[in-house]
Design a protein around this motif. Structure first.
Motif, PDB file in Angstrom:
ATOM      1  N   ALA A 463      41.346  24.132  43.109  1.00 15.55           N
ATOM      2  CA  ALA A 463      40.918  25.535  43.072  1.00 15.55           C
ATOM      3  C   ALA A 463      39.397  25.648  43.062  1.00 15.55           C
ATOM      4  O   ALA A 463      38.817  26.484  43.770  1.00 15.55           O
ATOM      5  CB  ALA A 463      41.507  26.232  41.841  1.00 15.55           C
ATOM      6  N   LYS A 466      38.271  24.605  46.713  1.00 15.97           N
ATOM      7  CA  LYS A 466      38.697  25.492  47.788  1.00 15.97           C
ATOM      8  C   LYS A 466      37.933  26.799  47.775  1.00 15.97           C
ATOM      9  O   LYS A 466      37.621  27.356  48.833  1.00 15.97           O
ATOM     10  CB  LYS A 466      40.204  25.751  47.663  1.00 15.97           C
ATOM     11  CG  LYS A 466      40.785  26.642  48.752  1.00 15.97           C
ATOM     12  CD  LYS A 466      42.286  26.793  48.600  1.00 15.97           C
ATOM     13  CE  LYS A 466      42.872  27.655  49.702  1.00 15.97           C
ATOM     14  NZ  LYS A 466      44.349  27.787  49.589  1.00 15.97           N
ATOM     15  N   HIS A 467      37.588  27.297  46.597  1.00 15.08           N
ATOM     16  CA  HIS A 467      36.920  28.597  46.482  1.00 15.08           C
ATOM     17  C   HIS A 467      35.424  28.453  46.206  1.00 15.08           C
ATOM     18  O   HIS A 467      34.795  29.351  45.649  1.00 15.08           O
ATOM     19  CB  HIS A 467      37.601  29.428  45.401  1.00 15.08           C
ATOM     20  CG  HIS A 467      39.010  29.805  45.755  1.00 15.08           C
ATOM     21  ND1 HIS A 467      39.325  30.901  46.515  1.00 15.08           N
ATOM     22  CD2 HIS A 467      40.197  29.201  45.470  1.00 15.08           C
ATOM     23  CE1 HIS A 467      40.633  30.979  46.672  1.00 15.08           C
ATOM     24  NE2 HIS A 467      41.189  29.954  46.049  1.00 15.08           N
ATOM     25  N   ASN A 468      34.862  27.291  46.548  1.00 11.77           N
ATOM     26  CA  ASN A 468      33.411  27.049  46.567  1.00 11.77           C
ATOM     27  C   ASN A 468      32.741  27.092  45.193  1.00 11.77           C
ATOM     28  O   ASN A 468      31.506  27.163  45.113  1.00 11.77           O
ATOM     29  CB  ASN A 468      32.700  28.041  47.494  1.00 11.77           C
ATOM     30  CG  ASN A 468      33.002  27.790  48.954  1.00 11.77           C
ATOM     31  OD1 ASN A 468      33.163  26.651  49.375  1.00 11.77           O
ATOM     32  ND2 ASN A 468      33.112  28.846  49.731  1.00 11.77           N
ATOM     33  N   LYS A 621      38.300  36.564  42.452  1.00 15.61           N
ATOM     34  CA  LYS A 621      39.096  35.337  42.498  1.00 15.61           C
ATOM     35  C   LYS A 621      38.363  34.187  41.812  1.00 15.61           C
ATOM     36  O   LYS A 621      38.959  33.414  41.058  1.00 15.61           O
ATOM     37  CB  LYS A 621      39.406  34.972  43.947  1.00 15.61           C
ATOM     38  CG  LYS A 621      40.356  35.924  44.639  1.00 15.61           C
ATOM     39  CD  LYS A 621      40.630  35.467  46.061  1.00 15.61           C
ATOM     40  CE  LYS A 621      41.588  36.400  46.777  1.00 15.61           C
ATOM     41  NZ  LYS A 621      41.845  35.966  48.178  1.00 15.61           N
ATOM     42  N   GLN A 622      37.061  34.075  42.078  1.00 18.11           N
ATOM     43  CA  GLN A 622      36.294  32.988  41.480  1.00 18.11           C
ATOM     44  C   GLN A 622      36.170  33.153  39.968  1.00 18.11           C
ATOM     45  O   GLN A 622      36.257  32.168  39.223  1.00 18.11           O
ATOM     46  CB  GLN A 622      34.910  32.914  42.138  1.00 18.11           C
ATOM     47  CG  GLN A 622      34.961  32.441  43.583  1.00 18.11           C
ATOM     48  CD  GLN A 622      33.629  32.565  44.289  1.00 18.11           C
ATOM     49  OE1 GLN A 622      32.923  33.573  44.139  1.00 18.11           O
ATOM     50  NE2 GLN A 622      33.251  31.563  45.053  1.00 18.11           N
ATOM     51  N   ILE A 625      39.402  32.019  38.472  1.00 17.57           N
ATOM     52  CA  ILE A 625      39.509  30.549  38.447  1.00 17.57           C
ATOM     53  C   ILE A 625      38.660  29.974  37.323  1.00 17.57           C
ATOM     54  O   ILE A 625      39.093  29.066  36.587  1.00 17.57           O
ATOM     55  CB  ILE A 625      39.088  29.966  39.808  1.00 17.57           C
ATOM     56  CG1 ILE A 625      40.094  30.354  40.880  1.00 17.57           C
ATOM     57  CG2 ILE A 625      38.943  28.443  39.733  1.00 17.57           C
ATOM     58  CD1 ILE A 625      39.646  30.035  42.288  1.00 17.57           C
ATOM     59  N   LEU A 665      46.350  31.692  44.848  1.00 19.49           N
ATOM     60  CA  LEU A 665      45.029  31.098  45.067  1.00 19.49           C
ATOM     61  C   LEU A 665      45.153  29.698  45.644  1.00 19.49           C
ATOM     62  O   LEU A 665      44.295  29.236  46.399  1.00 19.49           O
ATOM     63  CB  LEU A 665      44.242  31.056  43.753  1.00 19.49           C
ATOM     64  CG  LEU A 665      43.805  32.411  43.205  1.00 19.49           C
ATOM     65  CD1 LEU A 665      43.163  32.250  41.838  1.00 19.49           C
ATOM     66  CD2 LEU A 665      42.840  33.090  44.163  1.00 19.49           C
TER      67      LEU A 665
END
Length: 830
Positions: A463, A466-468, A621-622, A625, A665
């Protein structure tokens, strides 16, 4: 090459979503063709046509044998539908260009203003007015900067709309007399010693702006070409004549494609080139332009190399293929070998080296299996399995995870497990398990809490990557460490050790390996820099297992065994100096062995000297996470206090799995692409450790050594037992080794003339973590050996662990003996 692939290769990765959706338009085009032939109906909107993959195969038939049953779509309706799709793309591109133009041009004007202010503060008074209407698009120097350039990875994504706009558009190049940095005095000023720091800082800003402007210029050209190509394809497929009309009435009039927009970009490039020339090249504009294009070319090489590897990785995962360099065994070799015996030549078939290695392993296995070295047959068989598996792992005769899978088979077939029966007096009687009972026991042992901990750690890392988020954390670490490999290595080692202190050295290396992915993804296979980084993180995570009472199970076992148990301040007073010294010594070993050097593109340029999160604000989203990650880490740290509720850290690891996969996610593909080879390797290691424990092999070896310890000084006893622990836990689980050996060490230490039982137990626990000579010695090592580059080539192999892990294990033993032993006496651990 398909133009969709050309866009992917040439586009700025961070602007990908804002380029022309060429693949989507191709799907719409083919849907229109099917509708015109009466095969299917069009959806209500072009957005309802999914854009997965890179479009239909252009070489495959579109209709096949399907019967034409529906009413055919008219050419006018087809044109209207396709124009709607084109308009949506044109609006998206125009809006994005307007934001980037305002942001980048504003940065250029701020840069010009800062240069002027700095020169004025040094005694150079220049006209700061920009765009007084007297300038034109051409540079007064006569140097053309309108040559097409390629994009780069570097971009800033600054907030839009913050720079005051003029009536039409931002100005183009001004006359040289109005330009900051023009004139001999300015050139001499920038060349002076007092301007050294400013020269470096401003030339870096000029370089970044040149790359951004070139990127924006290429964005316009690439999208213009895309519109032309897709409409031409549409006309060819449908027989329409839409291209000329749409390009003239829509595309050419859109803001990104107007002639004055291109002139403004060229004018700004010219401004930056002239200022860079004054700052860095003594006013020589031609040399400045060459330097800037050279830097741009390096960024393009980095970007294309990275994107190409990403494309290979996606293809490899989709088609389940592996791309590896040819091994030595793949090179053509003669089928026969000639030898001379008493003057006569004999022709023998050539024997592959792998066959020789496996024959050696089998001979060693059979010899130990048959030789009556130990009294109990189950212990004898277990010794044979232990040596056989260790040889297979060390020689890499089979893939590591295949050897791990073979371990439970041998354990069950050779019946090395025992079950204990305790009588009313507390005496235990051991009997060999049947194969049926042994199979049930070994499979229940293999999938334990540690495996769930691994899966939870993998989910967190996936996670974050993938989401930087991992990329942002990497930019922070590298921003502090700089770009030199030795400092990047040291910084990542300390991060790995610190993380292992609080979230265990099972999950911590998984997260740390995700932080270096932005660096690894552009390094060539078997790069010394890459291997050095991976081995450094693995070794530092092993060392981190000594750092705190909760950093590893063996520390918890040791504290529970010691009487009285040490306090946390006492533990840290001993452990922290040890781990710091070990990290520095291991760092020196890694530098001496690998000698890493900074190669071109060794890390993404935007990771150095810039705050990734400042330029890319976190979205919902970030934040979600990050919140789940912190919650999981806090629960892991507090596991001992929550044991009555959660039972084990493996149960807590279910939290991120459910939190990420449950809301989408992470997807099923992410789950399938998890490092299952690491999981199987861990299962095999657990099975072997449980078998050694159940058979009583290690206990028998320890008991046979105990009589020889009578009369020894605590220091000699410590040296012997810590060495035994180091060797034993190199081959079996650190936790299993601690469970077996620590209680024995406590008894031996209590019986010494100078009792130092707690010292011996604590040092032995440290050495459990210090055993790192094989890929199966610890979970950080298992993670490291399973890392692969995008083409499927492993970054490190067993040889790396033999030449790095073994010396590091010896260093850990020496540090515990020379620093740890006296420190324990100083803080009152006896």
């Amino acid at each position: 090459m398909k133009f969709s692939h050309s866009i992917q290769l040439n586009a700025s990765p961070e602007w990908q979503a804002n380029y022309l959706a060429y693949s989507q338009l191709k799907k719409i085009l083919y849907a229109i063709e099917r509708a015109m032939l009466g095969v299917e109906k069009l959806p209500a909107s072009p957005r309802d046509i999914e854009a997965d993959g890179d479009g239909d195969d252009e070489t495959s038939p579109l209709i096949g044998e399907q019967q034409l049953l529906l009413s055919k779509l008219s050419p006018d309706d087809a044109n209207a539908f396709f124009v709607r799709a084109l308009d949506e793309q044109l609006d998206k591109i125009s809006a994005f260009y307007a934001r980037k133009e305002a942001s980048i041009f504003g940065e250029v004007e701020a840069f010009i203003s800062d240069v002027s202010k700095l020169e004025s503060s040094q005694g150079v008074h220049l006209d700061l007015e920009i765009g007084n209407g007297q300038g034109g698009p051409a540079s007064s120097s006569g140097v053309s900067v309108e040559e097409p350039t390629l994009p780069s990875q570097r971009s800033t994504n600054m907030s839009s709309g913050t720079w005051p706009r003029r009536q039409n558009s931002l100005p183009v190049a001004r006359e040289s007399q109005n330009r900051p940095g023009s004139g001999d005095f300015s050139t001499q000023l920038w060349a002076s010693r007092g301007m050294k720091l400013n020269r470096h800082r401003f030339s870096r800003r000029a370089t970044d702006l040149f790359i951004l402007l070139s990127e924006l210029k290429d964005y316009v050209e690439l999208n213009y070409t895309g519109f032309s190509k897709i409409i031409k394809k549409y006309d060819k497929v449908t027989g329409s004549k839409l291209r000329r009309h749409y390009m003239a009435t829509k595309v050419d009039l859109a803001r990104p494609f107007r002639p004055n927009s291109k002139e403004n970009i060229n004018g700004m490039i010219d401004e930056v080139v002239h200022i860079y020339a004054t700052i860095r090249t003594d006013g020589k504009v031609g040399i400045a332009l060459t330097d800037l294009k050279g830097t741009l070319r390096e960024r393009v090489i980095w970007e294309r190399n990275t994107i190409w590897k990403d494309m290979i990785e996606q293809e490899r995962r989709r088609e389940t293929i592996g791309i590896r360099p040819p091994a030595a065994s793949d090179v053509e070799k003669p089928d026969t070998t000639e030898i001379s015996v008493f003057g006569r030549k004999l022709v023998l078939p050539a024997i592959p080296w792998d066959c020789v290695k496996i024959i050696v392993c089998i001979i060693a296995f059979l010899t130990l299996l048959i030789s009556p070295t130990l009294e109990k047959v189950e212990q004898q068989n277990c010794l044979a399995i232990l040596v056989f598996a260790s040889l297979l792992w060390a020689l890499e005769v089979l893939p590591l995870f295949i050897t791990a899978i073979f371990v439970p088979f041998m354990i069950v077939v050779l019946r090395v497990q025992r079950t204990a029966t305790v009588d009313k007096h507390g005496n235990a009687t051991y009997t060999r398990m049947t194969a049926k009972d042994g199979a049930k026991k070994i499979f229940s042992d293999m999938f334990g809490p540690v495996i769930m901990l691994l899966l939870g750690g993998f989910s967190l890392a996936s996670a974050l990557s993938k989401h930087n988020i991992a990329k942002g954390l990497a930019s922070f670490v590298l921003g502090k460490a700089g770009s030199k490999p030795q400092w990047v290595l040291l910084a990542n080692m300390f991060v790995s050790t610190f993380a292992s202190m609080w979230i265990s050295n099972v999950a911590a290396p998984v997260l740390c390996f995700s932080l270096i992915q932005p660096i690894l993804r552009n390094l060539p296979a078997r790069s010394s820099y890459a291997r050095c980084l991976i081995m450094g993180i693995a070794m530092a995570a092993n060392v981190g297992g000594m750092a705190s009472p909760i950093s590893s199970p063996q520390n918890i076992i040791a504290i529970g065994t010691m009487d009285p148990p040490p306090s946390w301040p006492q533990f840290f007073a001993v452990s922290l100096p040890l781990v710091i010294v070990m990290d520095i010594l291991i760092w020196c070993i890694l530098l001496a062995i690998y000698r890493p050097s900074a190669s071109a593109g060794s890390a993404p340029p935007e990771l150095f000297g810039h705050s990734y999160f400042a330029e890319h604000p976190l979205d919902r989203k970030q934040w979600y996470i990050i919140a789940v990650s912190f919650l999981t880490i806090i629960l892991w740290c507090a596991e001992s206090a929550l044991e009555d509720y959660v039972g084990d850290m493996g149960v807590i690891a279910i939290v991120p799995i459910v939190a990420f996969y449950g809301v989408g996610l992470l997807t099923k593909d992410d789950w399938n692409s998890m490092l299952w080879s690491v999981v199987m390797l861990a299962m095999g290691g657990i099975a072997l450790g449980k078998a050694v424990d159940s058979s009583g092999l290690l206990l028998e070896i320890t008991h046979s050594l105990t009589p020889h310890l009578e009369g020894m000084s605590p220091f000699k006893c410590l040296a012997l037992f810590s060495g035994l622990v180091l060797v034993g836990t190199t081959f079996i689980s650190h936790t299993v080794g601690a469970l077996i050996i620590l209680p024995i060490i406590l008894k031996v230490g209590s019986s010494l003339p100078d009792p130092r039982a707690n010292t011996l137990v604590m040092a032995a626990a440290f050495m459990c973590s210090g055993a790192m000579g094989l890929p199966v010695s610890s979970f950080p090592n298992m993670n490291a050996v399973s890392l692969e580059d995008p083409t499927g080539t492993p970054w490190v192999d067993v040889k790396d662990f033999l030449k790095v892990g073994l010396p590091c294990s010896v260093v850990a033993w020496a540090v515990v003996m020379t620093i740890g032993y006296p420190l324990m006496g100083l803080v009152g651990i006896q």
